[in-house]
Every structure is written in structure tokens, then in C-alpha cells.
Design a protein around this motif. Sequence first.
Motif, PDB file in Angstrom:
ATOM      1  N   GLN A   2       0.824  -1.204   0.000  1.00 48.06           N
ATOM      2  CA  GLN A   2       0.000   0.000   0.000  1.00 48.06           C
ATOM      3  C   GLN A   2       0.862   1.260   0.000  1.00 48.06           C
ATOM      4  O   GLN A   2       1.796   1.393   0.783  1.00 48.06           O
ATOM      5  N   PHE A  87      -7.789   9.691  -2.616  1.00 49.42           N
ATOM      6  CA  PHE A  87      -7.009   8.457  -2.618  1.00 49.42           C
ATOM      7  C   PHE A  87      -6.023   8.473  -3.776  1.00 49.42           C
ATOM      8  O   PHE A  87      -6.383   8.843  -4.897  1.00 49.42           O
ATOM      9  N   LYS A  91       0.138   1.668  -9.420  1.00 52.74           N
ATOM     10  CA  LYS A  91       0.216   0.466 -10.241  1.00 52.74           C
ATOM     11  C   LYS A  91       1.674   0.226 -10.565  1.00 52.74           C
ATOM     12  O   LYS A  91       2.362   1.119 -11.054  1.00 52.74           O
ATOM     13  N   VAL A  99      -4.342  -1.890  -9.306  1.00 44.61           N
ATOM     14  CA  VAL A  99      -4.140  -0.634  -8.591  1.00 44.61           C
ATOM     15  C   VAL A  99      -4.319  -0.889  -7.098  1.00 44.61           C
ATOM     16  O   VAL A  99      -5.330  -1.446  -6.674  1.00 44.61           O
ATOM     17  N   PHE A 101      -4.592   1.021  -3.476  1.00 40.59           N
ATOM     18  CA  PHE A 101      -4.936   2.352  -3.007  1.00 40.59           C
ATOM     19  C   PHE A 101      -4.305   2.672  -1.652  1.00 40.59           C
ATOM     20  O   PHE A 101      -4.171   1.801  -0.787  1.00 40.59           O
ATOM     21  N   GLY A 102      -3.941   3.936  -1.500  1.00 42.24           N
ATOM     22  CA  GLY A 102      -3.429   4.421  -0.231  1.00 42.24           C
ATOM     23  C   GLY A 102      -4.554   4.593   0.780  1.00 42.24           C
ATOM     24  O   GLY A 102      -5.731   4.416   0.453  1.00 42.24           O
ATOM     25  N   PRO A 103      -4.221   4.987   1.994  1.00 43.70           N
ATOM     26  CA  PRO A 103      -5.212   5.090   3.071  1.00 43.70           C
ATOM     27  C   PRO A 103      -6.154   6.277   2.928  1.00 43.70           C
ATOM     28  O   PRO A 103      -7.186   6.330   3.592  1.00 43.70           O
TER      29      PRO A 103
ATOM     30  N   TYR B  35     -13.903  -4.554  -5.067  1.00 42.02           N
ATOM     31  CA  TYR B  35     -13.246  -3.972  -3.897  1.00 42.02           C
ATOM     32  C   TYR B  35     -14.209  -3.987  -2.712  1.00 42.02           C
ATOM     33  O   TYR B  35     -15.428  -4.011  -2.875  1.00 42.02           O
ATOM     34  N   SER B  42      -9.787   2.738   3.400  1.00 40.40           N
ATOM     35  CA  SER B  42      -9.405   2.715   1.995  1.00 40.40           C
ATOM     36  C   SER B  42     -10.115   1.586   1.253  1.00 40.40           C
ATOM     37  O   SER B  42     -10.912   0.842   1.830  1.00 40.40           O
ATOM     38  N   LEU B  43      -9.801   1.484  -0.016  1.00 41.10           N
ATOM     39  CA  LEU B  43     -10.396   0.437  -0.854  1.00 41.10           C
ATOM     40  C   LEU B  43      -9.477  -0.769  -0.861  1.00 41.10           C
ATOM     41  O   LEU B  43      -8.292  -0.653  -1.198  1.00 41.10           O
ATOM     42  N   GLN B 105      -9.467   3.612 -14.574  1.00 44.51           N
ATOM     43  CA  GLN B 105     -10.253   2.693 -13.769  1.00 44.51           C
ATOM     44  C   GLN B 105     -11.427   3.451 -13.158  1.00 44.51           C
ATOM     45  O   GLN B 105     -11.232   4.442 -12.459  1.00 44.51           O
TER      46      GLN B 105
END
Lengths: 111, 116
Positions: A2, A87, A91, A99, A101-103, B35, B42-43, B105
Motif C-alpha cells: 500500500q 485516494f 500500479k 491498482v 490504493f493508499g489510506p 473492492y 481505503s479500498l 479505472q
Amino acid sequence: QQPVQSPQAVILREGEDAVINCSSSKALYSVHWYRQKHGEAPVFLMILLKGGEQKGHEKISASFNEKKQQSSLYLTASQLSYSGTYFCGTKGRTSYDKVIFGPGTSLSVIP
Amino acid sequence: SAVISQKPSRDICQRGTSLTIQCQVDSQVTMMFWYRQQPGQSLTLIATANQGSEATYESGFVIDKFPISRPNLTFSTLTVSNMSPEDSSIYLCSAISPGQGSDTQYFGPGTRLTVL
């Protein structure tokens, strides 16, 4: 793995500027930026591909430093509509990689 | 661009039951994903839905719990099986739409699941 985002949260007054940072510990193919408002789906803002390009979207722009594996999102002259959680997604390796995702960074714009 | 719709938008389910979430894209896309997003979080990627073959699951997610189908290029389903309160979350369908020089995306509106 992440990516890391900073700051975790920020509060702005209308018209102020903000920068949100995203960094990764691994080589990146691309960085993706999204904004999500409460109760809604993430909305795509922009993609930055390796090559160090900078992109713009209205008063929101971003840069990507491939060598440092970092990206920054710049919000200028913020508007109330900019409020939400931002966010970054990274990638690695190829365009077919997933992909991650960050927090997220919570951004609140107040009058 | 791609417009993604999901059904149902929300549901409240009993422990031990299963729920199937449908995802429809308005154009052909190269890849589809599922997701999960906990409130304020987050996701988290559950899996990549592969057309005509078994989905590719991320660490911590298994096919028996989250079976996924993708019978064609624009449609996918995610089933949350034998649900427990820990499965309460928002489930989002996502798809990559091929573009000029970059793949964007997109996300569906999400399905808000509450398990009692």
C-alpha cells in the motif's frame, strides 16, 4: 504494497491551496488519483504515467516523480466542492497490474 | 469512459445467508475488479474478475467465501457467502476502460451491505 499518503487530514478555507503526497516503496508504472465524497463512489481525477509528467484538471494538478516513486496532488484556490477523501492508487510494473490504493487524505474546505 | 451500475444498492441480510451483487458496465472493458471498503477506510481489492475463467483473489480472500463470475466483457457478479456481521461493508465494482495511452479505472456506486 500500500502506498503512503500525507497528510492524513487537512482543513482549508475557501481559496487556500493544498498539497497531498503519495509515495511508494516500489517502482511504479502509474499513479491514479481519486476523490470520494461521503456515501459516494470514488471519482477518477487523473492518471500519471511514468515519465515525470504533470497533469491538470480544472484547478487540480498533479506531478509524478518516477525516480522517487512519489506523486503530489495540488489543489489551488480550493472550493467547497473539493471536500472529500482523496485516494492515490499505484500500479507497479505494467499497465495490467492491479491498482493498490493508499489510506486516503481527508480534505475539508470551509467557508 | 465507462458507466458502471450495481444492484442492489444496499441490503440488510441475516447471518449465514448469501447475497449476490451484480455489476454492469455500459461498454466493453478490459478488466473488472471487486473492492471492499469499510466506513472511513481505503479500498481493499478482493479479486480480479476474469472473463471466462476463475477470478484471481487477493491475499485474505477465498473463492468459497466470495465466488465471482464474469460471463462476458461487461457483466460480473460477486457473491458474499455464509455472511457474518464482519462482512458488513461497501462492495464496489470497478472496471478499466482502455484509453489513448492510459487505462482509466472507474468505480460503480457501491453496494452497502449490513449483516445482522
